[in-house]
Design a protein around this motif. Structure first.
Motif, short mmCIF file in Angstrom:
data_model
loop_
_atom_site.label_atom_id
_atom_site.label_comp_id
_atom_site.label_asym_id
_atom_site.label_seq_id
_atom_site.Cartn_x
_atom_site.Cartn_y
_atom_site.Cartn_z
N ILE A 127 0.83 -1.20 0.00
CA ILE A 127 0.00 0.00 0.00
C ILE A 127 0.87 1.26 0.00
CG2 ILE A 127 -1.55 1.35 1.51
CD1 ILE A 127 -2.97 -1.33 2.11
N ALA A 128 1.93 1.22 0.80
CA ALA A 128 2.84 2.38 0.83
C ALA A 128 3.45 2.62 -0.55
CB ALA A 128 3.95 2.13 1.85
N ARG A 129 3.83 1.54 -1.21
CA ARG A 129 4.44 1.65 -2.55
C ARG A 129 3.44 2.24 -3.55
NH1 ARG A 129 5.16 -3.57 -6.08
NH2 ARG A 129 3.06 -2.83 -6.53
N ASN A 130 2.24 1.66 -3.53
CA ASN A 130 1.24 2.11 -4.50
C ASN A 130 0.75 3.52 -4.22
OD1 ASN A 130 1.60 -0.42 -5.52
ND2 ASN A 130 -0.57 -0.97 -5.60
N THR A 131 0.86 3.96 -2.97
CA THR A 131 0.48 5.33 -2.64
C THR A 131 1.56 6.31 -3.10
OG1 THR A 131 -0.71 4.48 -0.72
CG2 THR A 131 -0.26 6.84 -0.74
N LEU A 132 2.81 5.94 -2.79
CA LEU A 132 3.94 6.81 -3.19
C LEU A 132 4.01 6.95 -4.70
CD1 LEU A 132 6.48 8.35 -2.09
CD2 LEU A 132 7.78 6.27 -2.57
N LEU A 133 3.75 5.83 -5.39
CA LEU A 133 3.89 5.83 -6.86
C LEU A 133 2.52 5.77 -7.53
CD1 LEU A 133 6.86 3.26 -7.05
CD2 LEU A 133 7.01 5.75 -6.95
N GLY A 134 1.61 6.56 -7.03
CA GLY A 134 0.24 6.55 -7.54
C GLY A 134 0.09 7.27 -8.87
N PRO A 135 -1.14 7.30 -9.37
CA PRO A 135 -1.43 7.99 -10.63
C PRO A 135 -0.98 9.44 -10.56
CG PRO A 135 -3.35 6.76 -9.90
CD PRO A 135 -2.37 6.73 -8.77
N ASN A 136 -0.46 9.92 -11.66
CA ASN A 136 0.09 11.27 -11.68
C ASN A 136 0.13 11.72 -13.14
OD1 ASN A 136 2.69 12.95 -12.16
ND2 ASN A 136 2.31 13.22 -9.98
N GLY A 137 -0.73 12.66 -13.46
CA GLY A 137 -0.79 13.11 -14.85
C GLY A 137 -1.17 11.95 -15.75
N SER A 138 -0.37 11.74 -16.78
CA SER A 138 -0.68 10.66 -17.73
C SER A 138 -0.28 9.29 -17.18
CB SER A 138 0.03 10.91 -19.04
OG SER A 138 1.43 10.84 -18.82
N PHE A 139 0.50 9.29 -16.11
CA PHE A 139 0.95 8.03 -15.52
C PHE A 139 -0.18 7.43 -14.68
CE2 PHE A 139 3.02 5.81 -11.90
CZ PHE A 139 3.53 4.74 -12.63
N LYS A 140 -0.51 6.16 -14.96
CA LYS A 140 -1.69 5.56 -14.34
C LYS A 140 -1.42 4.89 -12.98
CE LYS A 140 -3.36 4.26 -18.81
NZ LYS A 140 -2.76 3.03 -19.31
N GLY A 141 -0.21 5.03 -12.50
CA GLY A 141 0.10 4.46 -11.19
C GLY A 141 0.83 3.14 -11.30
N VAL A 142 1.61 2.83 -10.26
CA VAL A 142 2.45 1.62 -10.27
C VAL A 142 1.59 0.36 -10.35
CG1 VAL A 142 2.56 1.54 -7.73
CG2 VAL A 142 4.36 0.44 -9.08
N SER A 143 0.41 0.41 -9.77
CA SER A 143 -0.44 -0.77 -9.77
C SER A 143 -0.79 -1.19 -11.20
CB SER A 143 -1.73 -0.46 -8.98
OG SER A 143 -2.67 -1.48 -9.15
N LYS A 144 -1.08 -0.22 -12.04
CA LYS A 144 -1.43 -0.53 -13.43
C LYS A 144 -0.21 -0.67 -14.32
CE LYS A 144 -6.09 0.75 -14.54
NZ LYS A 144 -6.64 1.96 -13.91
N GLU A 145 0.76 0.26 -14.16
CA GLU A 145 1.85 0.32 -15.13
C GLU A 145 3.15 -0.37 -14.68
OE1 GLU A 145 2.54 3.71 -17.47
OE2 GLU A 145 0.55 4.57 -17.20
N GLY A 146 3.22 -0.71 -13.42
CA GLY A 146 4.40 -1.42 -12.96
C GLY A 146 5.49 -0.53 -12.43
N LEU A 147 6.42 -1.14 -11.72
CA LEU A 147 7.44 -0.42 -10.98
C LEU A 147 8.47 0.26 -11.87
CD1 LEU A 147 8.28 0.21 -8.09
CD2 LEU A 147 9.61 -1.88 -8.06
N PHE A 148 8.80 -0.39 -12.97
CA PHE A 148 9.82 0.17 -13.86
C PHE A 148 9.38 1.52 -14.39
CE2 PHE A 148 11.96 0.31 -18.10
CZ PHE A 148 13.24 0.43 -17.63
N ARG A 149 8.14 1.54 -14.90
CA ARG A 149 7.63 2.79 -15.45
C ARG A 149 7.39 3.81 -14.33
NH1 ARG A 149 3.94 -0.67 -17.71
NH2 ARG A 149 5.14 -1.86 -19.21
N ALA A 150 7.00 3.32 -13.16
CA ALA A 150 6.75 4.23 -12.03
C ALA A 150 8.03 4.95 -11.62
CB ALA A 150 6.18 3.46 -10.85
N MET A 151 9.11 4.19 -11.53
CA MET A 151 10.39 4.79 -11.11
C MET A 151 10.86 5.79 -12.18
SD MET A 151 11.54 3.14 -8.23
CE MET A 151 13.31 2.85 -8.26
N SER A 152 10.67 5.41 -13.42
CA SER A 152 11.07 6.31 -14.51
C SER A 152 10.23 7.58 -14.43
CB SER A 152 10.86 5.64 -15.87
OG SER A 152 11.46 4.37 -15.88
#
Lengths: 550, 550
Positions: free
Chosen positions: A188-213
């Motif tokens: 939950i902490a991970r998915n909150t920190l790397l949540g949806p942001n602009g065009s980025f749909k969040g780590v849950s949908k797009e995965g950690l690699f894209r989230a970190m990028s």
């Protein structure tokens, strides 16, 4: 007669095991009777006193072929008694003070059977009905113990009334144990920190690699003291962080996280543009039972906007003692808390829980399916890591009701008193060294003959180092021998206490949570260890020689 | 008397719940007696027939405060009977054919109690002793069922003798259920694919971000048919893939993965430089019970060097029937297999397993700690996702012994026969439509009055679409009403069958694994549904109008 029903693998016979109960005179019925009426007696009578080496035990578990034909239940019962129960561990024995499993209240035995007979599946309401609101209530009660009361006015009756059974909120989750609870919290902490942001749909949908990028973090870390539970490393691995991203912060002489070091690590991590997934406080370290300065950690987490998780798998029940509660000051500021009911809440194995301060925390991990967990449903499975789960919450509920808060308080206070008594006992002995004081009901110590102790006060660092290594062997030897002899059990771990200049030493580890552990038992345990140490003298010629040379 | 022992919260009284068993005349003892002697009768007598709305049930679970004072066990027992048991689900009822929970063999009740009384913790040998080799043996037996026998000569007595109890190997892991099993399997697949390479220390140590950068993958995906279990999406999320990285491959008219589409997706994925973490075959889809063409999938996985996982959480037990085993041909080539013993193995909730073809698979997730799971130890916790775990393997072992392979074969064959009988029954009815044929013991169907059926054969696509939407409402209505009336239960799901040009339709879903489900019960279920449909006529004026206009 009833045992012969499976003599032949006929369909009719097979049905009988689903329809005809065990005969009252069957082996299984007799076992059950004994378990119900005198559990400790049953375990003492049926578990062998002297432990067989594992390699010998394994000889009884060699067959890798599923038997072709059905077998009498009575034959199975005899086999289980002989092979399995006889060589199992009497975890509830008052003289087995080496692990976190303790005695169970008697009423949990029939209730466990009821739970199995009902065989509810908590993943969805269709297969659990009232068990779903019950579980939500139990989570609510624990949540209120953690976050409610006078501490946060926001958490009042009205609040719980509105969120406890809402389809949109979740105050926590039941799970099999602390590891899954910790993974859930960090997920939950991970998915909150790397949540949806602009065009980025969040780590849950797009995965950690894209989230970190997307977020531009160089790495993602979890901060925890070097006494943090090993499950955090596992959680990091599972969640796609590396095990090296568990940043170990050093502890002070009381095995509590060093706030200065923590601040320094945070400064360093910010400088290297690392994302801090969570700061984890430990409320009852597995090895020494100490509690981190949670309030100070909460200050830091708040200031830095970091998710704050408290791993109170073992120590969490302490919140129910008003007398001890101050030890956990700050836990009510944690974003999430892990508590294992199968530890200091005296519930059988398999009852982990994670609590969330914000009842909307689980939005970031919510999931649905066509046939269950439909949107808007109250199915618990839509925000748990596990799927199908048994109705363990009934056992936790039962304990909360039958013991009450004041009952738990008494048990917890007593455990700590017992640990303090044992610490005094150890300190009063010439030939023992208390290594870590009990803050909760856990302490560590070792056997050090007085002559050796005296010598170590005078000798140089190098000699001290050698002697400690020899003492490590001795501690291991005593612990193993004592376990094998079957009368009592302490566990062992390795610590690097300040008093030994950071040298890693092996120590006995005791958890004094069993309410049936008496003072006499503790005296006997020390006496037995001294006895074993004396016997082992000859097998430790190096120490002998060292002593002789004094 | 025994119930009054907790009238006051004195320390002495509190101790009694740990030392004095329930009195034979207590409410709890009476409950236990009934559960032991006539479980079905107990559940019929104590679970109310007519379901209360959830919102009403929730009224009984409102208190968010842990009671301050201890309470009599008898009061608790009465409360649980009234509030909880009365409103729970009779999952083992032969007329509740809507979920994967079935009847339990009687001998598991006393054994469950023994398991709870022993309260072993399987994370390490110190707290489980013989339970550790027992669990390894049970995993070995299931492993041999999956991989052994005449299929792979490599898996013979000698093989199992050498690896079953070795500290270096692991043939599988017990866990709480299929979800954790699937996560474990994909965790291993991920850590294997992204293992150490040159200066890169592997995803486990360095994390997914660095791993993807090192290996240069654009994304990491899991390939599974559109009928794959929702837990795979959860697994992807947890493991740091995105939920969008579960690549759904379309299924053929039998709900099996379409091999051509699969090949095409692989070609596309390779072209975009995606890493394929795993190809997942489904052996018993949750919604239709169909089995993917595992052998063909294994060919592809082998050719492409892709990890091949089979999610046989529900269908895995079918391997024990020599008659049905051919349906699963190819499963013996899977790198890992998920099997839930609490589904078609008739074990209570909480008995998941994952099997690994290669006994060294778990090396990539191995972890250690100072006080347990030391290197070289045989502690099971060093390669499981969970930590502390109960001794559920004893219950699986008991079932394997008492039923034998041939007993399971009989149960599985009978379940499939029952499902085929039910399908025939549905086909013979004018007013029902069988939507998916049973391959194992699962089928779907819906109620479609003959007049409507006839009309749909002649009407145009648009009209058909409208009627299907109305039928969806009708199906939902019947399913809910039938559940609420309490006599029987079928579940429902949504499918997009070819026969309806890909329109999503709502269907009844039945799992016929309960050996006590008779032909008469099945006839009654259809009759009841027709009855409800007739009653509901007025509440579905749109269909009525449509029919009238024919």
């Amino acid at each position: 007669m009833s045992d012969k029903r499976l003599a032949a693998a006929s369909e009719e016979n097979l049905f009988r095991i689903f329809t005809i109960p065990e005969a009252p005179d069957s082996t299984l019925a007799r076992i059950e009777q004994e378990v119900s009426q005198n559990l400790d007696g049953f375990l003492r009578d049926n578990i062998v006193a002297v432990e067989k080496p594992l390699s010998e035990i394994e000889q009884d578990f060699q067959d890798s072929v599923v038997p072709e034909h059905p077998q009498f239940v009575s034959a199975l019962a005899d086999e289980l008694l002989d092979k399995l129960v006889a060589q199992s561990v009497h975890t509830s024995s008052p003289s087995f003070i080496g692990h976190m499993t303790s005695a169970l209240p008697y009423f949990l035995l029939p209730l466990s059977k009821l739970m199995v007979g009902l065989n509810q599946n908590l993943v969805k309401i269709e297969t659990s009905k009232a068990f779903t609101p019950l579980e939500r209530q139990v989570i609510g009660m624990l949540h209120r113990i953690a976050y409610g009361g006078t501490r946060t006015e926001a958490h009042n009756d009205q609040y719980y009334k509105s969120v406890m059974h809402s389809a949109d909120t979740s105050l926590g989750a039941f799970c099999s144990g602390g590891t899954v609870a910790n993974i859930s919290a960090l997920w939950i902490a991970r998915n909150t920190l790397l949540g949806p942001n602009g065009s980025f749909k969040g780590v849950s949908k797009e995965g950690l690699f894209r989230a970190m990028s997307h977020y531009g973090y160089s790495r993602l870390v979890v901060l925890v003291s070097e006494r943090g539970h090993y499950s955090l490393g596992k959680a990091a691995d599972v969640l796609g962080l590396g095990r090296q991203d568990i940043v170990s912060v050093k502890t002070d002489e009381n095995n509590k996280i060093c706030i200065e070091s923590l601040e320094q690590r945070i400064t360093e991590l910010k400088a290297e543009n690392a994302g801090i997934l969570s700061l984890v406080g430990v409320a009852g370290t597995t090895e020494t039972g100490n509690i981190d300065p949670l309030d100070k950690m909460a200050d830091i987490a708040e200031r830095e906007g970091i998710h704050f998780h408290v791993d109170a798998a073992w120590g969490g029940a302490t919140m129910m003692s008003n007398n001890q509660r101050p030890l956990l000051k700050g836990i009510e500021r944690a974003d999430s808390i892990t508590v294992d009911a199968h530890k200091q809440m005296y519930v059988p194995m398999g009852a982990g829980m994670v609590l969330f301060k914000d009842a909307h925390s689980t939005d970031v991990i919510e999931h649905h399916a066509e046939y269950i967990l439909r949107k808007g449903s109250k199915d618990l499975g839509s925000h748990t890591l596990e799927g199908s789960r048994p109705g363990m919450s009934m056992l936790v509920y039962a304990c909360l009701k039958v013991m009450g808060r004041s009952g738990y308080e008494m048990l917890i206070d007593r455990s700590i008193d017992t640990a303090k008594y044992f610490a005094d006992l150890i300190n009063a002995e010439d030939d023992f060294e208390l290594v870590s004081e009990p803050e909760l009901c856990l302490l560590t110590y070792r056997y050090v003959p007085k002559v050796v102790k005296d010598y170590m006060e005078t000798c140089d660092a190098e000699e001290k180092h050698i002697i400690n290594e020899l003492l490590n062997d001795l501690t291991r030897f005593i612990q193993k021998k004592q376990r094998e002899s079957g009368r009592s059990f302490v566990s062992r771990t390795r610590l690097t206490p300040k008093a030994h200049d950071g040298q890693t030493i092996t120590v006995f580890r005791c958890v004094l949570a069993n309410p049936l552990t008496t003072k006499d038992i503790l005296k006997d345990i020390l006496a037995e260890q001294k006895e074993i140490a004396k016997e082992s003298w000859r097998s430790l010629p190096a120490i002998l020689k060292k002593i002789a040379s004094l």
